[in-house]
Design an enzyme around this catalytic site. Structure first.
Site, mmCIF file in Angstrom:
data_model
loop_
_atom_site.group_PDB
_atom_site.id
_atom_site.type_symbol
_atom_site.label_atom_id
_atom_site.label_comp_id
_atom_site.label_asym_id
_atom_site.label_seq_id
_atom_site.Cartn_x
_atom_site.Cartn_y
_atom_site.Cartn_z
ATOM 1 N N CYS A 110 6.216 -17.277 -41.177
ATOM 2 C CA CYS A 110 7.066 -18.236 -40.476
ATOM 3 C C CYS A 110 6.894 -18.085 -38.967
ATOM 4 C CB CYS A 110 8.536 -18.043 -40.863
ATOM 5 S SG CYS A 110 9.654 -19.255 -40.111
ATOM 6 N N CYS A 157 10.129 -18.678 -37.041
ATOM 7 C CA CYS A 157 11.075 -17.557 -37.118
ATOM 8 C C CYS A 157 10.638 -16.395 -36.233
ATOM 9 C CB CYS A 157 11.185 -17.049 -38.556
ATOM 10 S SG CYS A 157 11.507 -18.311 -39.797
ATOM 11 N N ASP A 158 9.342 -16.070 -36.252
ATOM 12 C CA ASP A 158 8.871 -14.817 -35.657
ATOM 13 C C ASP A 158 7.977 -14.975 -34.438
ATOM 14 O OD1 ASP A 158 10.168 -13.500 -37.745
ATOM 15 O OD2 ASP A 158 8.409 -13.610 -39.044
#
Length: 403
Positions: free
Chosen positions: A215, A218-219
């Protein structure tokens, strides 16, 4: 991004005992009053029994452990929730506060993930509101679980193996019990597809969550990736989108694709091919990952790339590798009883969580293949609880009139 243990898995393991067999289950009931407390310990001596944590206002029973071996009567509930991520627990919190007394099946390593869902496989979560300093995925889901329990949700650590939505009440089956429910919320999520090669795992020799992720949104903004060379595996719209996103943070972004053309939409391809920070490695696949020598091998330092046409293998120095090869919605257990789209996601009525079966609702990533964020999952969990509450009020009104 920092490595941290999966605390939810550890807590579940400690609660049930190290020698847990697949038939053993844990059912955690919330305190029945604000003054009651609950603690529990157990051994794995009898893994065929069902252990239930109970609470009471009586001091002598504040830490009791009841063994329920009865299989004669099926458990009944107004609302059953299947799942353990942000969508499931948000639905449980809203439903429990509406005094629906929901039963929630959180699963036991369902789809290879510990109770708490995909967030338990992440480290720092920095884009969930209310945590200005970030929060670990495990800690966030542990808080959600405790909040569900606080308002009266019964949580059962068993994996749902099948359902029967053909008649009412609906039937939800695990290997050891059957629950009858007037309404059901399916919030089983979707699992990111991962590739298997040397160094791709989450064990001591792997770099999952230590440079490898599924992701970018997300990261990707984590310090470990800033101003570093990064790589994305995939050839669809998701891969294009993630590669473009990562150019905000990485010094260079490689797209690794095993074919000589993308399957992504033309507009998405155009954005990638025109971006000076992106380089496409055609006809290529990743066959290994290794650590960064400067960090003592603790984080990703590079990958081995194989040209699938001539077989040549070479090193590519990158500090981040992102899988963008799709997700697998957890819908197989439904056995075709709900309408699914071509990718296996549950179809819901636009603007609602209503599915093709009246009284069954869907929330979270199991019905969302576009956003797939914890906060959007929580939002649809709220919607599902409100939709379910409205449905239960309606059928209750009809029953009262018929009586």
């Amino acid at each position: 991004m920092r490595f941290c243990p999966n605390r939810l898995f550890t807590k579940a393991r400690n609660l049930i005992g190290i020698g847990l067999a697949s038939s053993a289950t844990v059912s955690t009931a919330a305190p029945t009053s604000s003054t009651s407390t609950s603690t529990s310990t157990s051994s794995a001596a009898d893994t065929s029994s069902t252990y239930t944590t109970t609470t009471s206002d009586s001091p002598s029973s504040a830490s009791s452990f009841a063994v329920d071996s009865s299989t004669d009567d099926d458990q009944k509930t107004r609302l059953c929730i299947i799942g353990s991520g942000p969508a499931a627990h948000t639905a449980a919190i809203y439903a429990a506060r509406a005094e629906l007394r929901p039963v929630l099946f959180e699963g036991w390593m369902a789809n290879g993930v510990a109770p708490g869902g995909q967030l338990t496989t992440t480290t720092d979560v920095e884009n969930f509101p209310g945590f200005p300093d970030g929060v670990s995925g495990s800690d966030l889901m542990d808080r959600c679980r405790r909040q569900s329990l606080r308002f009266g949700t019964e949580i059962i650590t068993e994996t749902v193996s099948k359902v029967d939505f053909s008649k009412r009440p609906f039937r939800i089956f695990t290997d050891s019990r059957t629950v009858l429910a007037d309404a059901v919320i399916v919030a089983t999520g979707a699992v990111a597809r991962r590739l298997s090669f040397d160094g791709a795992g989450d064990g001591p020799d792997g770099f999952w969550n230590r440079g490898i992720s599924a992701c970018a949104v997300c990261d990707g903004a984590a310090p470990i990736f800033r101003n570093r060379p990064l790589a994305v595996i995939g050839g669809g719209d998701s891969a294009m989108e993630e590669a473009n996103f990562l150019t905000k943070f990485g010094s260079k972004v490689y797209i690794i694709h095993r074919r000589d053309n993308f399957r992504a939409s033309k507009i998405m391809q155009g954005r990638v091919l025109k971006n000076p920070k992106i380089e496409v490695l055609w006809n290529s696949e990743v066959v290994g990952a290794y650590g960064d020598e400067k960090s003592g091998g603790r984080v990703l330092g590079g990958i081995k790339v194989k040209n699938v046409v001539n077989g040549d293998v070479y090193d590519l120095k990158v500090n981040g590798l992102f899988f963008a090869i799709g997700h697998e919605p957890a819908t197989k257990f439904l056995d075709g009883q709900l309408e699914l789209d071509s990718d296996g996601y549950i179809v819901t009525k636009p603007g609602t969580t209503i599915t093709s079966v009246e009284g069954v609702f869907a929330a979270g990533d199991v019905q969302d293949k576009k956003y797939r964020q914890a906060v959007t999952a929580a939002g649809t969990g709220c919607m599902a609880a409100l939709d379910a509450e409205h449905y239960l009020q309606e059928i209750g009104t009809h029953e009262d009139k018929s009586n």
